[in-house]
Write a protein that holds these residues in place. Structure first.
Motif, short mmCIF file in Angstrom:
data_model
loop_
_atom_site.label_atom_id
_atom_site.label_comp_id
_atom_site.label_asym_id
_atom_site.label_seq_id
_atom_site.Cartn_x
_atom_site.Cartn_y
_atom_site.Cartn_z
N CYS A 73 0.87 -1.16 0.16
CA CYS A 73 0.03 -0.01 0.16
C CYS A 73 0.98 1.23 0.07
O CYS A 73 1.73 1.29 0.85
CB CYS A 73 -0.90 -0.01 1.24
N CYS A 76 -0.54 3.47 3.52
CA CYS A 76 -0.25 2.91 4.83
C CYS A 76 1.24 2.13 4.95
O CYS A 76 1.74 1.92 5.95
CB CYS A 76 -1.39 2.36 5.61
N CYS A 89 -5.64 -2.32 -0.43
CA CYS A 89 -5.02 -2.73 0.70
C CYS A 89 -5.76 -3.23 1.83
O CYS A 89 -6.93 -2.82 2.14
CB CYS A 89 -4.35 -1.30 1.27
N CYS A 92 -6.06 -0.76 5.12
CA CYS A 92 -6.60 0.37 5.20
C CYS A 92 -7.70 0.71 4.07
O CYS A 92 -8.41 1.61 4.04
CB CYS A 92 -5.77 1.62 5.16
ZN LIG Z 1 -3.02 0.58 3.39
#
Ligand SMILES: [Zn+2]
Length: 115
Positions: A73, A76, A89, A92
Motif C-alpha cells: 500500500c 499506509c 490494501c 486500510c
Molecule cells: Zn493501506
C-alpha cells in the motif's frame, strides 16, 4: 491454446537444464504460478502431457504451486494479500497499491534421473 505454448516454452527450458546436467530423464517439474500470470493452472496440467511427448520429460510429473497475490500500500505501507480483481490494501482499504507478487510464472525446480 495459450497454455500449450507456455508448456512448450517451459519444456524447452527443462530440456536445456537436463542437457546441461547430462540427465537421462526428468522425473518432476515444479512450477510456481501467480494468479495474474495469465495462465490457468488446470489448463496447464491438461496441456503438459501433450507438450512433454517426445521430450526428455516424456514421463515427468508436473507440480504447480500457486503463489499468493500480494500488494504494498502506498498510503499506509502495509503488505497484504489481495484478490486478482480487487487490488486494494487489506489494512486500510486504499486502492493506491503496488503489486509485489502474483504475476509470476517460474520454473521452480526439476528432478532429474542420471542413470
Ligand atoms: Zn493501506
Amino acid at each position: 491454446m495459450h497454455e500449450l505454448s507456455v508448456c512448450q516454452a517451459l519444456l524447452a527450458q527443462v530440456e536445456q537444464v537436463a542437457r546441461e546436467n547430462a540427465a537421462h530423464s526428468v522425473e518432476k517439474v515444479v512450477l510456481r504460478i501467480g494468479p495474474l500470470s495469465g495462465v490457468e493452472p488446470r489448463l496447464l496440467q491438461d496441456a503438459f502431457p501433450i507438450a512433454r511427448a517426445g521430450t526428455v520429460a516424456a514421463s515427468a510429473e508436473l507440480v504447480i504451486e500457486e503463489l499468493p497475490l500480494t500488494v504494498r500500500c502506498q498510503n499506509c505501507g502495509a503488505e497484504t494479500a489481495a484478490a486478482p480483481n480487487r487490488l486494494i490494501c487489506g489494512a486500510c482499504g486504499d486502492w493506491h497499491t503496488q503489486l509485489i507478487s502474483g504475476d509470476e510464472l517460474l520454473l521452480a525446480s526439476i528432478e532429474l534421473t542420471k542413470s
